[in-house]
Scaffold this active site. Structure first.
Site, PDB file in Angstrom:
ATOM      1  N   ASP A 140       0.880  -1.166   0.000  1.00  0.00           N
ATOM      2  CA  ASP A 140       0.000   0.000   0.000  1.00  0.00           C
ATOM      3  C   ASP A 140       0.921   1.219   0.000  1.00  0.00           C
ATOM      4  O   ASP A 140       1.548   1.528   1.004  1.00  0.00           O
ATOM      5  CB  ASP A 140      -0.895  -0.026   1.251  1.00  0.00           C
ATOM      6  CG  ASP A 140      -1.713   1.255   1.422  1.00  0.00           C
ATOM      7  OD1 ASP A 140      -1.632   2.150   0.558  1.00  0.00           O
ATOM      8  OD2 ASP A 140      -2.432   1.369   2.442  1.00  0.00           O
ATOM      9  N   LYS A 156       2.810  11.121  -3.541  1.00  0.00           N
ATOM     10  CA  LYS A 156       1.775  10.412  -4.304  1.00  0.00           C
ATOM     11  C   LYS A 156       0.856  11.383  -5.049  1.00  0.00           C
ATOM     12  O   LYS A 156       0.317  11.069  -6.103  1.00  0.00           O
ATOM     13  CB  LYS A 156       0.955   9.548  -3.338  1.00  0.00           C
ATOM     14  CG  LYS A 156      -0.078   8.653  -3.993  1.00  0.00           C
ATOM     15  CD  LYS A 156      -0.683   7.727  -2.947  1.00  0.00           C
ATOM     16  CE  LYS A 156      -1.781   6.851  -3.505  1.00  0.00           C
ATOM     17  NZ  LYS A 156      -2.312   5.946  -2.455  1.00  0.00           N
ATOM     18  N   GLU A 173      -7.195   0.313  -4.564  1.00  0.00           N
ATOM     19  CA  GLU A 173      -7.220   0.234  -3.100  1.00  0.00           C
ATOM     20  C   GLU A 173      -8.553  -0.313  -2.572  1.00  0.00           C
ATOM     21  O   GLU A 173      -8.549  -1.201  -1.709  1.00  0.00           O
ATOM     22  CB  GLU A 173      -6.901   1.600  -2.485  1.00  0.00           C
ATOM     23  CG  GLU A 173      -5.441   1.985  -2.699  1.00  0.00           C
ATOM     24  CD  GLU A 173      -5.144   3.451  -2.431  1.00  0.00           C
ATOM     25  OE1 GLU A 173      -6.015   4.158  -1.878  1.00  0.00           O
ATOM     26  OE2 GLU A 173      -4.042   3.893  -2.778  1.00  0.00           O
ATOM     27  N   ASP A 210     -12.869   5.504   2.404  1.00  0.00           N
ATOM     28  CA  ASP A 210     -11.452   5.602   2.760  1.00  0.00           C
ATOM     29  C   ASP A 210     -11.075   7.026   3.182  1.00  0.00           C
ATOM     30  O   ASP A 210     -10.977   7.924   2.347  1.00  0.00           O
ATOM     31  CB  ASP A 210     -10.602   5.138   1.559  1.00  0.00           C
ATOM     32  CG  ASP A 210      -9.095   5.129   1.867  1.00  0.00           C
ATOM     33  OD1 ASP A 210      -8.678   5.696   2.892  1.00  0.00           O
ATOM     34  OD2 ASP A 210      -8.345   4.561   1.057  1.00  0.00           O
TER      35      ASP A 210
HETATM   36  P1  ADP Z   1      -3.027   7.438   3.854  1.00  0.00           P
HETATM   37  O1  ADP Z   1      -3.882   6.354   3.296  1.00  0.00           O
HETATM   38  O2  ADP Z   1      -3.478   8.809   3.443  1.00  0.00           O
HETATM   39  O3  ADP Z   1      -1.570   7.230   3.596  1.00  0.00           O
HETATM   40  P2  ADP Z   1      -3.588   6.447   6.594  1.00  0.00           P
HETATM   41  O4  ADP Z   1      -4.695   5.528   6.214  1.00  0.00           O
HETATM   42  O5  ADP Z   1      -2.358   5.838   7.154  1.00  0.00           O
HETATM   43  O6  ADP Z   1      -3.203   7.461   5.441  1.00  0.00           O
HETATM   44  O7  ADP Z   1      -4.210   7.480   7.658  1.00  0.00           O
HETATM   45  C1  ADP Z   1      -3.439   8.410   8.338  1.00  0.00           C
HETATM   46  C2  ADP Z   1      -4.344   9.260   9.204  1.00  0.00           C
HETATM   47  O8  ADP Z   1      -4.998   8.439  10.177  1.00  0.00           O
HETATM   48  C3  ADP Z   1      -3.599  10.346   9.962  1.00  0.00           C
HETATM   49  O9  ADP Z   1      -4.291  11.576   9.830  1.00  0.00           O
HETATM   50  C4  ADP Z   1      -3.679   9.843  11.401  1.00  0.00           C
HETATM   51  O10 ADP Z   1      -3.667  10.919  12.336  1.00  0.00           O
HETATM   52  C5  ADP Z   1      -5.019   9.142  11.399  1.00  0.00           C
HETATM   53  N1  ADP Z   1      -5.180   8.222  12.536  1.00  0.00           N
HETATM   54  C6  ADP Z   1      -4.369   7.206  12.894  1.00  0.00           C
HETATM   55  N2  ADP Z   1      -4.813   6.611  14.016  1.00  0.00           N
HETATM   56  C7  ADP Z   1      -5.948   7.284  14.381  1.00  0.00           C
HETATM   57  C8  ADP Z   1      -6.886   7.154  15.480  1.00  0.00           C
HETATM   58  N3  ADP Z   1      -6.734   6.239  16.431  1.00  0.00           N
HETATM   59  N4  ADP Z   1      -7.937   8.016  15.525  1.00  0.00           N
HETATM   60  C9  ADP Z   1      -8.092   8.958  14.571  1.00  0.00           C
HETATM   61  N5  ADP Z   1      -7.252   9.135  13.542  1.00  0.00           N
HETATM   62  C10 ADP Z   1      -6.190   8.297  13.443  1.00  0.00           C
HETATM   63 MG    MG Z   2      -4.559   4.851   2.176  1.00  0.00          MG
END
Ligand code: ADP
Ligand code: MG
Length: 618
Positions: A23, A86, A186, A210
């Site tokens: 991912d 990205k 995704e 998502d």
């Molecule tokens: P991406 O797909 O954009 O790379 P992610 O799916 O890894 O990102 O999501 C990252 C986001 O998830 C960040 O904004 C992070 O602060 C948030 N996040 C992670 N854990 C939590 C949680 N327990 N509660 C709320 N938000 C969260």
């Molecule tokens: Mg993602």
């Protein structure tokens, strides 16, 4: 048609060697695999955690950091720290000009349709190279954790990614030394992680929601006979968990009677607040009150207030869900499953509002920031032929594409695509008044057409004389279930059209296919480097052509001094093109571009920008 896998060590056909699922996220990236017990698992390389922040830092001494270590430089060394790459993958400057202020690093503005580049220090990087650095880190972690070489991968992309963004992702994989077996959506991967779509008998309609760090998308998928079709996607590429953090910071600024402008000016304090806000937000997953201090500043917040504050943002995502349903011509009742993806869906209010909207419980028992990688690993396992229960559809064993400027292969149907399939892209001319366009069709995995197998060549004749960049030539490939490829070229402005048919598998043995794949893997890195030089040269030549043309036609708009200076730049650029040094060519393009930009503005003439528009065929 067959699916061919190759053992890099022995060169023999084999199916055992591991294929990972990756991912490659905007905020975080990760890698997963299927263990011998057939379970998908994320790779947690000792002590470093599962998520690799998608951040790259370039040090003064040429050292490169990726992930958590790089993230720390976001605040202390923003010019040399690249995040959210990205967003730039497969994009031209025109695609991103509306949000260029978002990036703290330098995105090269050459006012054209060519792909963006990033300047760090005196070096130029393409988003492909930067993404490759992240992929390399993931590959290394997987190899370290699994104690085996990892050479093959499935990489995921958002459902809304276009052809050029998908191709860029493939190229990044290649550059990282990975054989990218397939690019998977995704939402499709996330569904697979929940076991949805694994039964070839089932027909289902699902919504995948998502919400990540900086982006939001919702996709409506239809699964039938094991085939996932994207019915619609909707979302906001600037809405995500980062917004929740900002909202909390603003709240604390207000509650502590701070001056927002002063806080923003104090970079360190601003960053401390942002990090504290993210901590508070995450804490609400298991507690209802957050109460801490930064110096004299009270960082207090309860979950109810947090939920009130973010409600408008969450409502925005619900509106997108409504629109996605509308575009798919479906009602809420017709959705069978709802899958939650992205770290921000850990927020209780988000789950609640999404479940209420779709009038059903959502799938949320897997870690939302891991589901995409887990599903990619399942897809990889299917491709590896390890799941006998799953029907593997016929695939095309070699990529199909056409020759573009500089003898490069432009893939239109990537290898391993299920047949029947189709693909297409729009091209244009590179010379004013060009009335013919040579279309040469090739098969193979190498970046240079001379290393690939030629299938057909024809001329699209009778394009009306227009300035370079004006004609719009659509080239469409249609590969039917019998393996017959139909190539259609049509100039959209005039309707001039031509079509040919070939059978790509004719006269080629499985051994030859295998050899071609082997060669492409051995030469992958050299090929991508060669491609980048050719692309830089092509862009340089295009720049020379455009600028010389401009001076010839509009010489009266520039002073004698400016003309002289421009000519000097042209001499430098031409010399750089001769050397074949990619960085030097790009540096000279950048310089001439900076210098001549005011001319075009002065003139308010469209010619210069249109002349530079689009990819062109010789
Ligand atoms: P991406 O797909 O954009 O790379 P992610 O799916 O890894 O990102 O999501 C990252 C986001 O998830 C960040 O904004 C992070 O602060 C948030 N996040 C992670 N854990 C939590 C949680 N327990 N509660 C709320 N938000 C969260
Ligand atoms: Mg993602």
């Amino acid at each position: 048609m067959a699916k061919v896998s190759i053992n890099l060590a022995t060169g023999s056909l084999q199916k055992e060697d591991i294929i990972v699922g990756i991912d490659l996220g905007t905020t975080n990236s990760l890698v997963a695999f299927i263990n011998p017990e057939k379970q998908p698992l994320v790779i947690n390389d000792t002590g470093k955690g599962v998520l690799v922040p998608s951040v790259v830092h370039f040090g003064q001494t040429g050292d490169v950091l990726v992930g958590n270590e790089a993230k720390e430089y976001l605040t202390t060394d923003p010019q040399n720290t690249v995040f959210s790459v990205k967003r730039l993958l497969g994009r031209s400057y025109h695609d991103i000009e509306n949000y260029k202020d978002f990036f703290s690093y330098k995105v090269i503005d050459d006012d054209s349709e060519s792909l963006v580049k990033i300047k760090v220090g005196d070096k130029f990087y393409t988003p492909i190279e930067l993404s490759a650095l992240i992929l390399k880190e993931l590959k290394a972690r997987a190899e370290h954790a699994l104690k085996t070489p990892v050479n093959r991968a499935v990489i995921t992309v958002p459902a809304y990614f276009n052809d050029s963004q998908r191709q860029a992702t493939r190229d990044a994989g290649k550059l990282a030394g990975l054989d990218v077996l397939r690019i998977v959506n995704e939402p499709t991967a996330a569904s697979l992680a929940y076991g949805i779509g694994l039964d070839p008998e089932e027909t289902k309609t699902i919504a995948v929601y998502d919400l990540g760090g900086g982006t939001f998308d919702v996709s409506i998928l239809q699964i039938q006979n094991g085939i996932f079709e994207v019915l619609s996607t909707n979302g906001d590429t600037f809405l995500g968990g980062d917004d929740f953090d900002r909202i909390i910071v603003d709240y604390w600024i207000e509650k502590n009677n701070l001056n927002k402008a002063e806080v923003i000016a104090d970079n360190e304090l601003a960053q401390q607040l942002r990090l504290k806000a993210e901590e508070a937000k995450k804490a609400f997953s298991y507690q209802s009150l957050f109460n801490e201090k930064i110096g004299e500043i009270w960082c207090t917040l309860d979950r109810n207030t947090f939920e009130e504050l973010i409600t408008p943002k969450v409502l925005q995502t619900i509106t997108a869900c409504k629109n996605a349903l509308k575009d798919a011509k479906l009602t809420i009742k017709e959705i069978d499953e709802v899958v939650m993806v992205g770290g921000s869906t850990r927020t209780a209010l988000v789950k609640k509002m999404v479940a209420e909207f779709f009038e059903r419980p959502v799938h949320d028992n897997l870690n939302p920031d891991e589901v995409v990688a887990l599903g990619a690993a399942i897809q990889a396992d299917i491709l590896a032929g390890n799941r006998k229960d799953i029907l593997l559809l016929d695939v095309t064993p070699l990529s199909l594409g056409i020759e573009t400027m500089g003898g490069l292969m432009d893939v239109i149907i990537p290898r391993n695509s299920k047949v029947p399939t189709k693909g297409g892209r729009q091209y244009t001319t590179s010379i004013d008044g060009q009335v013919n366009m040579k279309i040469a069709v090739y098969q193979g995995e190498r970046d240079l057409i001379k290393e690939n197998r030629k299938l057909a060549e024809f001329n699209l004749k009778g394009i009306p004389s227009m300035p370079a960049g004006f004609p719009k030539v659509d080239i469409n490939f249609l590969l039917n279930a019998d393996g017959i490829l139909t190539i259609q070229a049509i100039e959209l402005r005039s309707g001039v059209k031509q079509e040919v048919e070939v059978k790509p598998t004719y006269g080629i043995t499985d051994d030859q296919v295998e050899q071609m794949l082997m060669d492409s893997i051995t030469h992958a890195k050299d090929d991508v480097s060669a491609r980048m030089v050719i692309e830089a040269r092509t862009e340089g030549n295009q720049m020379v052509y455009t600028v010389e043309n401009f001076l010839r036609k509009n010489g009266s708009y520039v002073t004698a001094e400016e003309t002289e200076q421009t000519n000097q730049y042209l001499v430098n650029l031409k010399a750089a093109i001769e050397t074949g040094d990619k960085d030097l060519i790009l540096k000279n393009i950048d310089e001439i571009n900076e210098f001549t930009r005011p001319f075009a503005e002065r003139l308010m003439d469209q010619a210069i920008s249109t002349a530079m528009r689009g990819k062109s065929i010789e």
